[in-house]
Scaffold this motif. Structure first.
Motif, mmCIF file in Angstrom:
data_model
loop_
_atom_site.group_PDB
_atom_site.id
_atom_site.type_symbol
_atom_site.label_atom_id
_atom_site.label_comp_id
_atom_site.label_asym_id
_atom_site.label_seq_id
_atom_site.Cartn_x
_atom_site.Cartn_y
_atom_site.Cartn_z
ATOM 1 N N LEU A 172 1.105 -0.655 0.110
ATOM 2 C CA LEU A 172 -0.271 -0.076 0.212
ATOM 3 C C LEU A 172 1.082 0.997 -0.267
ATOM 4 C CD1 LEU A 172 -2.651 -0.375 2.994
ATOM 5 C CD2 LEU A 172 -2.630 -1.421 -0.323
ATOM 6 N N ARG A 173 1.938 1.374 0.180
ATOM 7 C CA ARG A 173 3.030 2.285 0.348
ATOM 8 C C ARG A 173 4.308 1.774 0.205
ATOM 9 N NH1 ARG A 173 6.987 4.875 3.111
ATOM 10 N NH2 ARG A 173 6.642 7.608 2.678
ATOM 11 N N VAL A 174 5.053 2.583 -1.500
ATOM 12 C CA VAL A 174 6.518 2.346 -1.258
ATOM 13 C C VAL A 174 7.342 3.031 -1.018
ATOM 14 C CG1 VAL A 174 5.851 0.137 -2.804
ATOM 15 C CG2 VAL A 174 6.306 2.464 -3.994
ATOM 16 N N PRO A 175 8.722 2.814 -0.425
ATOM 17 C CA PRO A 175 9.600 4.171 -0.764
ATOM 18 C C PRO A 175 9.382 5.171 -1.372
ATOM 19 C CG PRO A 175 10.196 1.680 0.403
ATOM 20 C CD PRO A 175 9.419 1.564 -0.766
ATOM 21 N N ALA A 176 9.593 5.844 -1.324
ATOM 22 C CA ALA A 176 9.167 6.735 -2.160
ATOM 23 C C ALA A 176 10.038 7.024 -3.083
ATOM 24 C CB ALA A 176 9.767 9.013 -1.274
ATOM 25 N N ASN A 177 11.507 6.100 -3.416
ATOM 26 C CA ASN A 177 12.624 6.098 -4.236
ATOM 27 C C ASN A 177 12.680 5.387 -4.688
ATOM 28 O OD1 ASN A 177 13.596 8.850 -4.259
ATOM 29 N ND2 ASN A 177 14.190 9.008 -2.298
ATOM 30 N N GLN A 178 12.281 4.492 -6.013
ATOM 31 C CA GLN A 178 12.515 3.129 -6.654
ATOM 32 C C GLN A 178 13.345 2.855 -7.627
ATOM 33 O OE1 GLN A 178 10.556 0.216 -4.673
ATOM 34 N NE2 GLN A 178 11.919 1.037 -3.056
ATOM 35 N N ASP A 179 14.329 4.034 -7.406
ATOM 36 C CA ASP A 179 14.755 3.883 -8.973
ATOM 37 C C ASP A 179 16.316 2.727 -8.529
ATOM 38 O OD1 ASP A 179 17.544 5.601 -7.616
ATOM 39 O OD2 ASP A 179 15.835 6.795 -6.571
ATOM 40 N N ARG A 180 17.064 2.498 -9.815
ATOM 41 C CA ARG A 180 17.801 1.521 -9.669
ATOM 42 C C ARG A 180 19.426 1.852 -8.679
ATOM 43 N NH1 ARG A 180 16.623 2.041 -15.340
ATOM 44 N NH2 ARG A 180 15.627 -0.055 -15.329
ATOM 45 N N LEU A 181 19.248 2.936 -8.889
ATOM 46 C CA LEU A 181 20.163 3.882 -7.394
ATOM 47 C C LEU A 181 20.201 3.470 -6.098
ATOM 48 C CD1 LEU A 181 22.733 4.677 -7.034
ATOM 49 C CD2 LEU A 181 22.311 7.022 -7.145
ATOM 50 N N SER A 182 18.677 3.659 -6.321
ATOM 51 C CA SER A 182 18.150 3.811 -4.203
ATOM 52 C C SER A 182 18.431 1.967 -3.966
ATOM 53 C CB SER A 182 16.933 3.994 -3.996
ATOM 54 O OG SER A 182 16.912 5.445 -4.338
ATOM 55 N N LEU A 183 17.690 1.185 -4.673
ATOM 56 C CA LEU A 183 18.148 -0.073 -4.804
ATOM 57 C C LEU A 183 19.326 -1.020 -4.386
ATOM 58 C CD1 LEU A 183 14.856 -0.996 -7.300
ATOM 59 C CD2 LEU A 183 14.601 -1.110 -4.969
ATOM 60 N N PHE A 184 20.248 -0.319 -5.388
ATOM 61 C CA PHE A 184 21.350 -0.623 -5.649
ATOM 62 C C PHE A 184 22.206 -0.729 -3.742
ATOM 63 C CE2 PHE A 184 25.929 -0.207 -5.478
ATOM 64 C CZ PHE A 184 26.555 -0.982 -6.308
ATOM 65 N N VAL A 185 21.671 0.728 -3.549
ATOM 66 C CA VAL A 185 22.270 1.092 -2.005
ATOM 67 C C VAL A 185 21.129 0.524 -0.816
ATOM 68 C CG1 VAL A 185 22.491 3.201 0.167
ATOM 69 C CG2 VAL A 185 22.777 3.313 -2.984
ATOM 70 N N ASN A 188 22.495 -4.079 -0.913
ATOM 71 C CA ASN A 188 24.124 -4.047 -0.743
ATOM 72 C C ASN A 188 24.487 -2.655 0.370
ATOM 73 O OD1 ASN A 188 24.643 -5.532 -3.822
ATOM 74 N ND2 ASN A 188 23.477 -3.164 -4.537
ATOM 75 N N PHE A 189 23.936 -1.740 0.604
ATOM 76 C CA PHE A 189 24.185 -1.247 1.900
ATOM 77 C C PHE A 189 23.037 -0.771 2.896
ATOM 78 C CE2 PHE A 189 26.714 -0.450 -2.338
ATOM 79 C CZ PHE A 189 27.859 -0.801 -1.105
ATOM 80 N N GLY A 190 21.953 -1.631 2.857
ATOM 81 C CA GLY A 190 21.168 -1.599 3.772
ATOM 82 C C GLY A 190 21.563 -1.467 5.393
ATOM 83 N N VAL A 191 22.649 -2.532 5.599
ATOM 84 C CA VAL A 191 23.549 -2.350 6.524
ATOM 85 C C VAL A 191 23.636 -1.326 7.319
ATOM 86 C CG1 VAL A 191 25.447 -3.062 5.883
ATOM 87 C CG2 VAL A 191 24.702 -4.288 8.225
ATOM 88 N N PHE A 192 23.765 -0.945 6.965
ATOM 89 C CA PHE A 192 24.148 0.623 8.112
ATOM 90 C C PHE A 192 23.127 1.849 8.050
ATOM 91 C CE2 PHE A 192 28.033 -0.924 4.581
ATOM 92 C CZ PHE A 192 29.562 -0.515 5.918
#
Length: 306
Positions: A172-185, A188-192
């Motif tokens: 019903l709600r997704v993150p506002a930024n779903q571009d490839r750069l945001s998904l890459f971060v 791969n770096f979600g732990v931070f």
């Protein structure tokens, strides 16, 4: 028995629907609002409604053929062109055939409304964004955790598999930024960017932190592509090499826009044209637009001489 409503006392609700609802409702970014679409059941329901209405359509055609091929009372013929007469004959039960036709008309009206509402609702769900993979994984790991007092997922029965089919899920709600750069971060770096969740036992990825990091990274990348191209061309003296570098940097810029963002094609063309125009102005101002003898430019000075 104390029937008073207790405010949130900081303790976790009981296992089952109360705890799952608490988890979804207290998600800081509200990205955990993930539910099933039931695509197969929705499709089957639409097919059944369609088949039912098709039968009603056939019955309506049969009534039309009967009214055309047999003589009727004059007012019955009038009722085919005047709704008021049709309603009087049907409500007064003076003509049994008219009662049947009025009941059919009301049934068709209700079924068509139900069918169209189901179509619109299913179309709306299909057009919603899919939940982020990291969000689904986090919710699935929490949902299927076996360290509860029962040693089973949060919900039992058929609901145990609610996260198994990713293609059947809708957010019903997704993150506002779903571009490839945001998904890459994010991937791969979600732990931070993890923060403690509302239940105090699991971690969540902060959408705001990821958005801020991606905004900073995008700014640095755009500045590097712009100023990097200008600096690199200051060290090249051959005008043809400079033109090749302009083309290469322009392609690199277009690739960054196309693969790292969700920009549309017209936006990519506009941004690339503006970038190329900046490079052309820089080259013409730096080299005077005229190659030197032997196809080489004069000494590269970043300020135009008189």
């Amino acid at each position: 028995m104390n029937s008073r409503y207790h405010e949130d006392d900081g303790q976790q609700p009981m296992h089952g629907f109360p705890r799952v609802a608490y988890k979804i409702a207290h998600d800081a970014d509200r990205t955990g609002t993930i539910y099933r679409r039931f695509d197969r059941l929705a499709s089957r329901n639409l097919l059944l409604l369609e088949a039912e209405i098709a039968e009603l359509e056939g019955r309506q055609a049969e009534y039309d053929y009967e009214d055309r091929d047999r003589p009727n009372h004059p007012r019955v013929q009038e009722s085919r062109s005047d709704w008021k007469t049709f309603e009087e004959l049907a409500n007064g039960a003076k003509q049994p055939n008219e009662v049947e036709r009025m009941e059919l008309a009301m049934t068709i009206r209700g079924k068509l409304r139900e069918y169209h509402e189901a179509l619109a609702a299913h179309q709306f769900l299909l057009n919603l964004e899919r939940p982020a993979e990291t969000t689904v994984k986090g919710m699935r790991d929490w949902f299927e955790a076996r360290n509860t007092r029962f040693g089973r997922p949060q919900l039992w029965g058929r609901s145990e598999d609610r996260f198994r089919d990713v293609d059947d899920l809708v957010a019903l709600r997704v993150p506002a930024n779903q571009d490839r750069l945001s998904l890459f971060v994010l991937n791969n770096f979600g732990v931070f960017f993890k923060t403690r969740s509302s239940d105090g036992h699991t971690a969540e990825i902060s959408e705001r932190s990821v958005a801020n990091a991606v905004a900073l990274l995008s700014s640095l990348l755009s500045a590097a592509v712009l100023f990097g191209s200008m600096v690199s061309m200051c060290f090249v003296r051959n005008v043809y090499a400079v033109l090749g570098m302009v083309g290469g940097w322009t392609v690199l810029f277009a690739g960054c826009i196309g693969f790292l963002t969700n920009a549309k094609r017209d936006q990519i063309f506009a941004a690339t044209a503006a970038y190329a125009a900046v490079l052309v102005v820089f080259v013409s101002g730096t080299f005077g637009g005229v190659p030197g003898a032997g196809g080489t430019a004069t000494n590269c000075n970043c300020t135009q001489t008189s």
